[in-house]
Design a protein around this motif. Structure first.
Motif, PDB file in Angstrom:
ATOM      1  N   ASP A  32       0.878  -1.083   0.076  1.00 34.87           N
ATOM      2  CA  ASP A  32       0.339  -0.081   0.092  1.00 34.87           C
ATOM      3  C   ASP A  32       0.531   1.253   0.368  1.00 34.87           C
ATOM      4  O   ASP A  32       0.051   2.205  -0.203  1.00 34.87           O
ATOM      5  N   ARG A  33       2.142   1.056   0.871  1.00 39.27           N
ATOM      6  CA  ARG A  33       2.767   2.927   0.443  1.00 39.27           C
ATOM      7  C   ARG A  33       3.199   3.413  -0.782  1.00 39.27           C
ATOM      8  O   ARG A  33       3.713   2.211  -1.653  1.00 39.27           O
ATOM      9  N   PRO A  34       3.884   4.628  -1.017  1.00 36.94           N
ATOM     10  CA  PRO A  34       3.530   4.896  -2.262  1.00 36.94           C
ATOM     11  C   PRO A  34       5.133   4.702  -2.378  1.00 36.94           C
ATOM     12  O   PRO A  34       5.993   4.509  -1.316  1.00 36.94           O
ATOM     13  N   ALA A  92       5.215  13.168  -0.657  1.00 37.49           N
ATOM     14  CA  ALA A  92       4.340  13.935  -1.222  1.00 37.49           C
ATOM     15  C   ALA A  92       4.607  14.203  -2.223  1.00 37.49           C
ATOM     16  O   ALA A  92       3.757  14.655  -2.697  1.00 37.49           O
ATOM     17  N   ARG A 141       3.226   2.257  -7.294  1.00 36.15           N
ATOM     18  CA  ARG A 141       2.365   2.607  -6.059  1.00 36.15           C
ATOM     19  C   ARG A 141       2.512   4.506  -5.676  1.00 36.15           C
ATOM     20  O   ARG A 141       3.850   4.251  -5.607  1.00 36.15           O
ATOM     21  N   VAL A 142       1.544   4.988  -6.077  1.00 38.73           N
ATOM     22  CA  VAL A 142       1.133   6.560  -5.917  1.00 38.73           C
ATOM     23  C   VAL A 142      -0.038   6.558  -4.949  1.00 38.73           C
ATOM     24  O   VAL A 142      -0.306   5.833  -4.720  1.00 38.73           O
ATOM     25  N   PRO A 143       0.463   8.033  -4.233  1.00 41.33           N
ATOM     26  CA  PRO A 143      -0.946   8.720  -3.022  1.00 41.33           C
ATOM     27  C   PRO A 143      -2.127   8.493  -4.133  1.00 41.33           C
ATOM     28  O   PRO A 143      -2.329   8.882  -5.096  1.00 41.33           O
ATOM     29  N   ALA A 144      -3.339   8.285  -3.729  1.00 38.14           N
ATOM     30  CA  ALA A 144      -4.361   7.568  -3.621  1.00 38.14           C
ATOM     31  C   ALA A 144      -4.500   9.416  -4.488  1.00 38.14           C
ATOM     32  O   ALA A 144      -5.930   9.447  -5.770  1.00 38.14           O
ATOM     33  N   SER A 145      -3.918  10.680  -4.436  1.00 40.51           N
ATOM     34  CA  SER A 145      -4.717  11.844  -5.059  1.00 40.51           C
ATOM     35  C   SER A 145      -4.151  12.075  -6.736  1.00 40.51           C
ATOM     36  O   SER A 145      -4.359  12.936  -7.147  1.00 40.51           O
ATOM     37  N   TRP A 146      -2.949  11.398  -6.898  1.00 39.52           N
ATOM     38  CA  TRP A 146      -2.225  11.723  -7.648  1.00 39.52           C
ATOM     39  C   TRP A 146      -3.288  10.085  -8.989  1.00 39.52           C
ATOM     40  O   TRP A 146      -2.391   9.500  -9.248  1.00 39.52           O
ATOM     41  N   GLY A 178      -4.758   3.146  -7.932  1.00 37.23           N
ATOM     42  CA  GLY A 178      -3.072   3.677  -6.260  1.00 37.23           C
ATOM     43  C   GLY A 178      -1.909   3.443  -7.723  1.00 37.23           C
ATOM     44  O   GLY A 178      -1.119   3.391  -6.467  1.00 37.23           O
TER      45      GLY A 178
END
Length: 351
Positions: A43-45, A279, A304-309, A328
């Motif tokens: 899960d981690r970016p 971030a 994996r990228v942050p959910a907002s990306w 994600g």
């Protein structure tokens, strides 16, 4: 074989099991839906894995065509081109039937995206090392004429011609040395996979493709004639095969033996290392132990990228593209080497 990616904060597992991108470019993919068959990424970016196969496909299927017969020109190439598929044609440029259609083989077919393999110059065998050298060199020359823009040296697939025992007298060691001199890679063993002979219908051939999907590996089928010539598969069965492969295209990489060999070899010696996962940006390096002069096919990475990306800019050296993240993750192709990959949220400029 297993590799591990490393990040500034720890390690994360990814699996590493094994023509055709142009040299000097970075292919970045826009169709980013992850394969349902693979394990979920951490899960981690920043967590990055090397896909098992190109475009994160589940398996590989090869269509191999021997002897450069006329039905390949009239029946096979047009149907492959119509569907955007690739086949590998093992040519015999010294054979009379090839010479009668030489312009088609050396000018028309190469423009369709098909791939050629070395099947020797005349399909007459090799009784000694000198004859083998002449047969390989003659076929190499024809392939070079057909594809003058491709770099040299480069890897080319080799298929040994089926001849009588007394016509093939070179030793295994002599063959091995000759293939190495010519940068030829022997194709996967056919082993009872001959269209029109051991597999007589499109459905039977598609079972091989499904076996590849089940195993996550490589399957292949060898053709001679298609809708004509010798050892022929009827045309309706060939069309049924192609339509079945189209139906499996989201999971199956239909490619040529050299691309599959390059990807597998590079992947086995590759390591993706996450250099930064903040971030503002993610930086990844991709190293590989394979010889870059011959093994230069891009590998597919999934990061994996942050959910907002939801939209990301992915760059490696001078190559840049905006790609869409899915669930994600962002998926892209990158060349192993010294140039790192930088992933930013779309609209943000790299400092």
């Amino acid at each position: 074989m297993r590799k591990r990616t490393t990040t500034a904060g720890g390690t994360g597992p990814h699996s590493v099991p094994r023509h055709a991108a142009a040299a000097g470019t970075l292919a970045l993919l826009a169709a980013l839906a992850p394969s349902a068959a693979r394990p979920e990424a951490p899960d981690r970016p920043g967590a990055t894995r090397i896909a098992a196969w190109r475009d994160d496909k589940a398996a590989v299927f090869l269509m191999l065509f021997d002897d450069s017969v006329n039905s390949h020109l009239t029946n096979v190439v047009p149907e492959l081109k119509r569907r955007g598929m690739v086949g590998t044609f093992y040519i015999n440029p010294g054979a009379g039937w090839y010479k009668a259609k030489q312009d088609a083989w050396e000018k028309e077919v190469p423009a369709t995206g098909m791939v050629y393999g070395n099947h020797t110059l005349t399909h007459s065998g090799a009784k000694d090392a000198a004859q083998l050298e002449a047969e390989l060199a003659g076929c190499d020359a024809a392939i070079a004429r057909a594809f003058p823009a491709l770099k040299t040296p480069r890897l080319v697939s080799f298929g040994r011609p089926g001849v009588k025992k007394e016509q093939w007298l070179v030793t295994d060691e002599e063959l091995k040395q000759a293939l190495a001199r010519h940068h030829l890679v022997e194709r996967p063993d056919i082993g009872g996979r001959i269209a029109g002979v051991t597999q007589k219908t499109g459905a039977e051939i598609l079972r091989l493709a499904d076996q590849a999907l089940e195993s996550g590996g490589v399957e292949r089928i060898l053709f001679h004639g298609v809708g004509g010539d010798w050892l022929s598969l009827p045309m309706p069965e060939f069309l049924a095969l192609l339509d079945g492969l189209v139906a499996r295209k989201d999971r199956l990489w239909v490619t040529d033996p050299i691309s599959a060999h390059q990807y597998e070899t590079e992947r086995a010696g590759a390591e993706a290392k996450v250099l930064e996962a903040g971030a503002a940006r993610i930086r990844v390096s991709l190293a590989c132990t394979a010889d870059p002069a011959l093994y230069d096919l891009p590998l597919t990475l999934v990061t994996r990228v942050p959910a907002s990306w939801t939209q990301c800019q992915v760059s490696q050296g001078k190559a840049k593209a905006t790609v869409t993240a899915a669930r994600g993750e962002v998926r892209y192709d990158a060349r192993p080497g010294t140039e790192e990959i930088v992933i930013l949220p779309a609209g943000r400029q790299e400092r």
